[in-house]
Design a protein around this motif. Structure first.
Motif, PDB file in Angstrom:
ATOM      1  N   ARG A   3       0.848  -1.193   0.000  1.00 49.75           N
ATOM      2  CA  ARG A   3       0.000   0.000   0.000  1.00 49.75           C
ATOM      3  C   ARG A   3       0.881   1.239   0.000  1.00 49.75           C
ATOM      4  N   LYS A  27      -7.909   9.745  10.302  1.00 43.91           N
ATOM      5  CA  LYS A  27      -7.232   8.775  11.159  1.00 43.91           C
ATOM      6  C   LYS A  27      -6.601   7.638  10.371  1.00 43.91           C
ATOM      7  N   PHE A  28      -7.066   7.410   9.153  1.00 47.31           N
ATOM      8  CA  PHE A  28      -6.546   6.321   8.326  1.00 47.31           C
ATOM      9  C   PHE A  28      -5.172   6.630   7.743  1.00 47.31           C
ATOM     10  N   ASP A  30      -1.167   7.556   7.283  1.00 46.41           N
ATOM     11  CA  ASP A  30       0.030   7.011   7.926  1.00 46.41           C
ATOM     12  C   ASP A  30       0.681   8.016   8.866  1.00 46.41           C
ATOM     13  N   GLU A  92     -12.860   9.149   2.044  1.00 52.65           N
ATOM     14  CA  GLU A  92     -11.847   8.349   2.733  1.00 52.65           C
ATOM     15  C   GLU A  92     -11.703   6.984   2.069  1.00 52.65           C
ATOM     16  N   VAL A  96      -8.381   5.500   0.189  1.00 54.34           N
ATOM     17  CA  VAL A  96      -7.779   4.239   0.628  1.00 54.34           C
ATOM     18  C   VAL A  96      -7.654   3.268  -0.539  1.00 54.34           C
ATOM     19  N   GLU A 100      -4.226   1.665  -2.198  1.00 54.66           N
ATOM     20  CA  GLU A 100      -4.014   0.218  -2.246  1.00 54.66           C
ATOM     21  C   GLU A 100      -3.824  -0.317  -3.649  1.00 54.66           C
TER      22      GLU A 100
END
Length: 267
Positions: A3, A27-28, A30, A92, A96, A100
């Motif tokens: 990722r 919050k997701f 890094d 979000e 993500v 990925e």
């Protein structure tokens, strides 16, 4: 397939009323980097409570401060947010998924525009040219042409990317104007900065006709275009106030540009 990593870059000054909402929506990521310019409220404590990396630096202008935040990021991708902005859950999930899969499948994409949803006095401004307000906020920290940076302007700074840019489907929210006092204070400040830009570009004339055009007619025509033809009236009383005061901002901007030129002996 590993990722790709994401850093979130935020600049702050006395944002205790907004920052927790923004940080909760990322919050997701890094890492989150917050560059503060001397807050006297609980902004720094809130940022640290969310695990953000906090740096306190003297104010260098919007572009300079945002570039300083980017320089402190380590992720492959950087998401630049203001402290009064918030990601939707849908955006979000889309980011993500890009981290990925998409970042590796389409490596030539260097940046993504996001769809900004303005919330004014608690109401989403759907019409009048305010939605979708596309902003290039998600980008590779380093591209084939070098490090990504914001352009150095007094206001309305933007990211310049030479590579391919795409647009994501989902929204993020701007909660900048919960009341009229904050909005009018911001418009006063931004009209001063915008006036500086207009004066530097020579958009000031000795002609009385040009003066009247910029100070009176351009604001009036802007209001008619956005509130009427672009259906701003469908946003109700909040839409009326937003378009009325935005037109006033335009008048202020050109009045301040003219005054700056007079003081400099150029008009």
């Amino acid at each position: 397939m590993p990722r790709s990593t994401l850093s979130v870059a935020i600049i702050t000054l006395n944002e205790e009323d907004n920052l927790a909402r923004t940080l909760a929506s990322v919050k997701f990521a890094d890492e989150v980097v917050v560059v503060d310019s001397g807050s006297t409220d609980h902004t720094v404590e809130i940022a640290r409570s969310f695990g953000a990396k906090v740096f306190v630096e003297t104010w260098k202008g919007f572009a300079g401060q945002k570039n300083s935040a980017i320089e402190r990021c380590s992720g492959t991708w950087v998401l630049s947010l203001d402290a009064d902005e918030e990601l939707t859950g849908e955006l979000e999930a889309e980011i993500v998924k890009m981290l990925e899969t998409g970042a590796e499948i389409v490596p030539q994409v260097d940046g993504y525009r996001l769809r900004l949803r303005h919330v004014f006095l608690g109401r989403w401004m759907r019409h009048g040219g305010y939605y979708p307000d596309l902003k290039l906020r998600l980008f590779r920290r380093v591209t084939s042409s070098g490090d990504t940076r914001f352009t150095d302007r007094p206001v309305h700074e933007s990211v310049q990317i030479a590579g391919r840019v795409e647009t994501l489907k989902n929204d993020f929210l701007h909660h900048g104007y919960p009341n009229l006092e904050i909005y009018l204070e911001h418009m006063n400040r931004y009209s001063s900065l915008g006036g500086q830009i207009a004066a530097m570009k020579g958009k000031v004339s000795r002609s009385g006709i040009a003066f009247g055009w910029n100070i009176v007619l351009v604001p009036v025509l802007t209001f008619i275009w956005n509130f009427g033809f672009r259906l701003g009236f469908l946003d109700g009383r909040e839409g009326l106030l937003l378009h009325l005061y935005h037109s006033t901002y335009i008048s202020w901007k050109y009045a301040k540009a003219w005054k700056a030129a007079v003081m400099a002996g150029k008009a």
